[in-house]
Design a protein around this motif. Structure first.
Motif, PDB file in Angstrom:
ATOM      1  N   GLU A   1     -39.061   4.030  43.962  1.00 28.37           N
ATOM      2  CA  GLU A   1     -37.561   4.600  44.026  1.00 28.37           C
ATOM      3  C   GLU A   1     -37.019   3.626  43.279  1.00 28.37           C
ATOM      4  O   GLU A   1     -36.113   3.330  42.508  1.00 28.37           O
ATOM      5  CB  GLU A   1     -37.493   5.388  44.652  1.00 28.37           C
ATOM      6  N   THR A   2     -36.592   2.828  44.841  1.00 28.91           N
ATOM      7  CA  THR A   2     -35.650   1.691  44.216  1.00 28.91           C
ATOM      8  C   THR A   2     -35.542   0.984  43.129  1.00 28.91           C
ATOM      9  O   THR A   2     -35.371   0.749  42.774  1.00 28.91           O
ATOM     10  CB  THR A   2     -35.885   0.248  45.631  1.00 28.91           C
ATOM     11  N   ASN A   3     -36.669   0.531  43.147  1.00 28.32           N
ATOM     12  CA  ASN A   3     -36.606  -0.101  41.561  1.00 28.32           C
ATOM     13  C   ASN A   3     -36.600   1.478  40.519  1.00 28.32           C
ATOM     14  O   ASN A   3     -35.847   0.244  39.192  1.00 28.32           O
ATOM     15  CB  ASN A   3     -38.123  -0.442  41.130  1.00 28.32           C
ATOM     16  N   SER A   4     -36.559   2.610  40.557  1.00 28.53           N
ATOM     17  CA  SER A   4     -36.731   2.856  39.320  1.00 28.53           C
ATOM     18  C   SER A   4     -35.107   3.199  39.193  1.00 28.53           C
ATOM     19  O   SER A   4     -34.920   3.111  38.007  1.00 28.53           O
ATOM     20  CB  SER A   4     -37.247   4.244  39.770  1.00 28.53           C
ATOM     21  N   CYS A   5     -34.335   3.150  40.521  1.00 27.34           N
ATOM     22  CA  CYS A   5     -32.814   3.379  40.167  1.00 27.34           C
ATOM     23  C   CYS A   5     -32.693   1.691  39.963  1.00 27.34           C
ATOM     24  O   CYS A   5     -31.228   1.665  39.181  1.00 27.34           O
ATOM     25  CB  CYS A   5     -32.469   3.257  41.791  1.00 27.34           C
ATOM     26  N   VAL A   6     -32.681   0.702  40.061  1.00 21.93           N
ATOM     27  CA  VAL A   6     -32.126  -0.916  39.329  1.00 21.93           C
ATOM     28  C   VAL A   6     -32.587  -0.598  38.140  1.00 21.93           C
ATOM     29  O   VAL A   6     -31.346  -0.510  36.875  1.00 21.93           O
ATOM     30  CB  VAL A   6     -32.465  -1.437  39.990  1.00 21.93           C
TER      31      VAL A   6
ATOM     32  N   PRO B   1     -21.240  11.695  49.162  1.00 25.70           N
ATOM     33  CA  PRO B   1     -22.476  11.266  48.982  1.00 25.70           C
ATOM     34  C   PRO B   1     -23.121  10.166  48.543  1.00 25.70           C
ATOM     35  O   PRO B   1     -22.785   9.764  46.778  1.00 25.70           O
ATOM     36  CB  PRO B   1     -23.483  12.771  49.543  1.00 25.70           C
ATOM     37  N   VAL B   2     -23.766   9.079  48.579  1.00 27.33           N
ATOM     38  CA  VAL B   2     -24.338   8.423  48.225  1.00 27.33           C
ATOM     39  C   VAL B   2     -25.685   8.701  47.608  1.00 27.33           C
ATOM     40  O   VAL B   2     -26.939   9.338  48.106  1.00 27.33           O
ATOM     41  CB  VAL B   2     -24.421   6.766  48.548  1.00 27.33           C
ATOM     42  N   ASN B   3     -25.245   8.740  45.924  1.00 32.26           N
ATOM     43  CA  ASN B   3     -26.818   9.389  45.790  1.00 32.26           C
ATOM     44  C   ASN B   3     -28.294   8.535  45.949  1.00 32.26           C
ATOM     45  O   ASN B   3     -28.800   6.949  45.223  1.00 32.26           O
ATOM     46  CB  ASN B   3     -26.482   9.127  43.547  1.00 32.26           C
ATOM     47  N   ARG B   4     -28.570   8.632  47.073  1.00 35.53           N
ATOM     48  CA  ARG B   4     -29.947   7.658  47.513  1.00 35.53           C
ATOM     49  C   ARG B   4     -31.045   8.697  48.264  1.00 35.53           C
ATOM     50  O   ARG B   4     -31.177   9.327  48.791  1.00 35.53           O
ATOM     51  CB  ARG B   4     -29.496   6.882  48.621  1.00 35.53           C
ATOM     52  N   SER B   5     -32.280   8.181  48.060  1.00 40.08           N
ATOM     53  CA  SER B   5     -32.917   9.230  48.749  1.00 40.08           C
ATOM     54  C   SER B   5     -33.242   9.722  50.234  1.00 40.08           C
ATOM     55  O   SER B   5     -33.078   8.451  50.610  1.00 40.08           O
ATOM     56  CB  SER B   5     -34.674   8.559  47.938  1.00 40.08           C
ATOM     57  N   ALA B   6     -33.356  10.247  50.861  1.00 47.48           N
ATOM     58  CA  ALA B   6     -32.880  10.549  52.139  1.00 47.48           C
ATOM     59  C   ALA B   6     -31.774   9.868  52.909  1.00 47.48           C
ATOM     60  O   ALA B   6     -31.784   9.544  53.947  1.00 47.48           O
ATOM     61  CB  ALA B   6     -34.223  10.248  52.682  1.00 47.48           C
ATOM     62  N   SER B   7     -30.536  10.406  51.868  1.00 44.56           N
ATOM     63  CA  SER B   7     -29.853   9.728  52.767  1.00 44.56           C
ATOM     64  C   SER B   7     -28.778  11.068  52.513  1.00 44.56           C
ATOM     65  O   SER B   7     -28.598  12.051  52.191  1.00 44.56           O
ATOM     66  CB  SER B   7     -28.681   8.952  51.757  1.00 44.56           C
ATOM     67  N   MET B   8     -27.650  11.397  53.501  1.00 47.99           N
ATOM     68  CA  MET B   8     -26.685  11.860  53.255  1.00 47.99           C
ATOM     69  C   MET B   8     -25.374  11.624  54.127  1.00 47.99           C
ATOM     70  O   MET B   8     -25.228  10.445  54.164  1.00 47.99           O
ATOM     71  CB  MET B   8     -27.202  13.767  54.631  1.00 47.99           C
ATOM     72  N   GLY B   9     -24.120  12.230  53.962  1.00 45.45           N
ATOM     73  CA  GLY B   9     -23.164  11.985  54.762  1.00 45.45           C
ATOM     74  C   GLY B   9     -22.445  12.942  55.760  1.00 45.45           C
ATOM     75  O   GLY B   9     -22.424  14.285  55.273  1.00 45.45           O
TER      76      GLY B   9
ATOM     77  N   ALA C   1     -29.951  -0.893  43.424  1.00 42.50           N
ATOM     78  CA  ALA C   1     -30.686   0.138  44.164  1.00 42.50           C
ATOM     79  C   ALA C   1     -30.342   0.993  45.529  1.00 42.50           C
ATOM     80  O   ALA C   1     -30.622   2.109  45.307  1.00 42.50           O
ATOM     81  CB  ALA C   1     -31.450   0.004  45.176  1.00 42.50           C
ATOM     82  N   ARG C   2     -28.616   1.368  44.989  1.00 48.46           N
ATOM     83  CA  ARG C   2     -28.145   2.220  45.715  1.00 48.46           C
ATOM     84  C   ARG C   2     -27.463   3.692  44.857  1.00 48.46           C
ATOM     85  O   ARG C   2     -27.630   4.889  45.357  1.00 48.46           O
ATOM     86  CB  ARG C   2     -26.665   1.548  45.910  1.00 48.46           C
ATOM     87  N   GLY C   3     -27.804   3.268  43.704  1.00 46.70           N
ATOM     88  CA  GLY C   3     -27.625   4.344  43.020  1.00 46.70           C
ATOM     89  C   GLY C   3     -26.161   4.727  42.497  1.00 46.70           C
ATOM     90  O   GLY C   3     -25.379   4.521  43.050  1.00 46.70           O
ATOM     91  N   GLY C   4     -26.367   5.250  41.150  1.00 45.45           N
ATOM     92  CA  GLY C   4     -24.968   6.080  41.088  1.00 45.45           C
ATOM     93  C   GLY C   4     -23.254   5.382  40.299  1.00 45.45           C
ATOM     94  O   GLY C   4     -22.478   5.305  40.056  1.00 45.45           O
TER      95      GLY C   4
END
Length: 600
Positions: A245-250, A147-155, A189-192
């Protein structure tokens, strides 16, 4: 050529279900009468790593299948199968109701590839869409999925199918004047993302596409960089908290690169050049906000210490952007452009559309008006050609300095460093003047820039918005100059926002609580827009915020052929259907979901 999965039995019974016509899907195994079809990998009995689980799905035709789902912290699932012949993989991407669905897939020794289904309008029940990965597989299928390491996401996966590679693999790129404009902040911002392979994986799909250049976003806004500049600080440097969280990830991405001594700009440039693609630096010259709250994430010392350089509005207040009427701001931008030129970029893409307005009723402009006209300007002067020309003169002087600086570096490197400008598409009618180029109203004298050879490409645009573009005005404006005219296409349309869309929540500092994603415009609409530009003799196409498009295969397999001019000019008829792709993107609805333990 027949494909056989070495770990599967061969079916002797041909069951056909009602959704077989969905993109040519052959028989799918289901729970109550499971057939071992050689084209499908059996998802029921795979050994699942932590974070993965199974769900029983009932599709809209009553068929029951088993799907796999992974939470955002799930470990990598690995599948190995032997097969005979040259084949490709087709994934049934499953999205639970109200959820994002993002996965990363690695085939063999290739790059991790981000894939997701197309977003449709008000799609609350979830569904399954097919994604074809055109990379051929030889002799052995080795798949890794995470999965992509992102808030509120799942695969989620409803099926994985192996097919003999057909005409899709015969696609031949037509690389000529097609540019992908990257929002690198959005990509990070996608993470990982923390090593060289992650950067290269973003770019790898574009190598096998019609895109011949990448316009790489250099900054988060205009004053914090997404590489390690000697002119401005990088995003996250000296910052301890962020609005969302987007900016924290960046910031975490940039810290990881900094700790590993990896410069993402240099990595992307070298990858493009190794693979025969041009690399341009994309500068959102006006992309800044006034201090306070969310805006502080993008502020940097230069901006905060030079608030007196901000543009002035008619009421005497300050706008967000700094004004190019001030030499100090010009000097900063030229220092950045020279830094990119020294890194060996092929061109610089100046985006005048993102948060536009680098000129106002600024002190130097007012003083120049007084010098030329003999009096102070009045309110009625601000809509006159005299005012527009005087104000635009400051930006033209800036562009002359830019051209001179880049040419000096280019002569030393024995190359031409091109300049492209993304500007406003439509003229505006003013009663006292007639039709006026909106760019001139904003302070950009495109005609003079073209006449003097200050720019090589002008790309009319409606910013990020999908909208037909008329090029006739600018064909006339650029007549008898060497400046090329390209179309710049957006991929966003306000009609695709869900009824309950909450911009403040989606981009806010709280968790994204199952926010319905913004729908994707059907790729055929974008291709028709491109064909329309070609029919108006556009010499090339830029696609705005294109970094993410390769991650949605059902759109990408059309969009990557953006340079096939004749194909798209011949294809279109007057009507192509709804905005959100429902006539073109096939989706199976899911009427029932039930989670099963991963040990089933």
């Amino acid at each position: 050529m027949k494909l056989l999965d070495g770990n599967m039995g061969k079916s002797s019974v041909n069951h056909v279900v009602s959704y077989r016509t969905l993109c040519g899907i052959p028989t799918v195994p289901w729970e109550n009468n499971y057939i071992m079809n050689p084209y499908y990998i059996d998802l029921r009995n795979l050994e699942l790593p932590p974070g993965w689980s199974r769900e029983s799905l009932c599709l809209d035709d009553g068929t029951r299948i088993t799907a796999l789902t992974a939470d955002k912290k799930a470990e990598t699932l690995r599948i190995e199968r032997s097969c005979q012949g040259r084949c490709q993989l087709i994934f049934g991407l499953y999205r639970a109701p109200g959820m994002f669905c993002h996965l990363e897939v690695k085939i063999g020794n290739g790059y991790w590839r981000h894939i997701r289904p197309v977003h449709l309008i008000n799609d609350r029940e979830g569904g399954v869409q097919e994604a074809v990965l055109p990379t051929p597989v030889f002799n052995k299928v080795d798949i890794q999925i995470r999965p992509v390491n992102r808030s509120a996401s799942m695969g989620g996966l409803a099926w994985i199918r192996i097919e003999e590679a057909g005409s899709e693999e015969e696609y031949c790129p037509q690389k000529h004047n097609v540019g992908a404009v990257f929002d690198t902040h959005g990509m990070f911002a996608r993470g990982g993302i923390d090593d060289v392979n992650d950067i290269e994986a973003m770019l790898a799909p574009f190598v096998v596409s019609d895109f011949d250049r990448i316009c790489w976003g250099v900054g988060a806004g205009s004053f914090r960089m997404l590489y390690f500049s000697q002119v401005l600080p990088f995003f996250g440097k000296g910052q301890t908290s962020f609005y969302n969280e987007t900016n924290s990830c960046v910031a975490a991405t940039m810290k990881a690169f900094h700790d590993r001594e990896i410069d993402p700009f240099d990595t992307a440039l070298q990858f493009c050049h190794r693979n025969g693609m041009k690399f341009w630096a994309n500068d959102r010259i006006c992309h800044c906000w006034p201090p306070g709250g969310f805006n502080d994430d993008f502020a940097a010392p230069f901006y905060l210490e030079n608030q007196h350089l901000r543009t002035v509005n008619a009421a005497g207040g300050r706008k967000a952007t700094l004004s190019l009427a001030h030499k100090k701001f010009q000097d900063l931008k030229i220092a950045l452009y020279c830094e990119w030129a020294e890194k060996n970029v092929d061109g610089i893409y100046i985006d005048l559309m993102r948060k536009p307005g680098v000129m106002g009723i600024d002190g130097p402009v007012v003083r120049e008006f007084e010098h030329q006209i003999g009096r102070a300007p009045e309110n009625s002067d601000y809509q006159t050609e005299t005012w527009f020309k005087i104000r635009a003169g400051f930006v033209t002087d800036f562009m002359r300095r830019v051209r001179s600086a880049l040419d000096s570096i280019g002569r030393r490197k024995n190359k031409k460093i091109a300049i492209a400008v993304q500007g406003f598409a439509e003229p505006k009618y003013l009663p006292n003047i007639g039709m006026v180029d909106v760019n001139l109203i904003e302070g950009y004298d495109i005609r003079t820039w073209a006449e003097e050879g200050l720019i090589d490409i002008f790309a009319p645009s409606t910013s990020r918005h999908y909208q037909p573009i008329s090029l006739s005005f600018h064909h006339n404006l650029l007549q008898s100059t060497a400046c090329e005219l390209w179309g710049c296409l957006g991929q966003h349309h306000s009609a695709l926002l869900p009824d309950d869309y909450r911009h403040d929540v989606y981009f806010g500092n709280g968790e994204n609580k199952n926010i319905t994603p913004i729908a994707d415009i059907d790729p055929l609409r974008i291709m028709r827009n491109a064909a329309d530009c070609y029919n108006q003799n556009a010499q090339g196409i830029f696609l705005w915020e294109a970094g993410h498009i390769a991650g949605c295969p059902t759109r990408w397999n059309d969009l990557r052929t953006l340079g096939h001019r004749k194909k798209w000019q011949e294809k279109f008829k007057p009507a192509i259907g709804p905005f959100d792709g429902r006539h073109h993107i096939r989706q199976l609805s899911v009427k029932h979901h039930s989670v099963r333990p991963s040990s089933d």
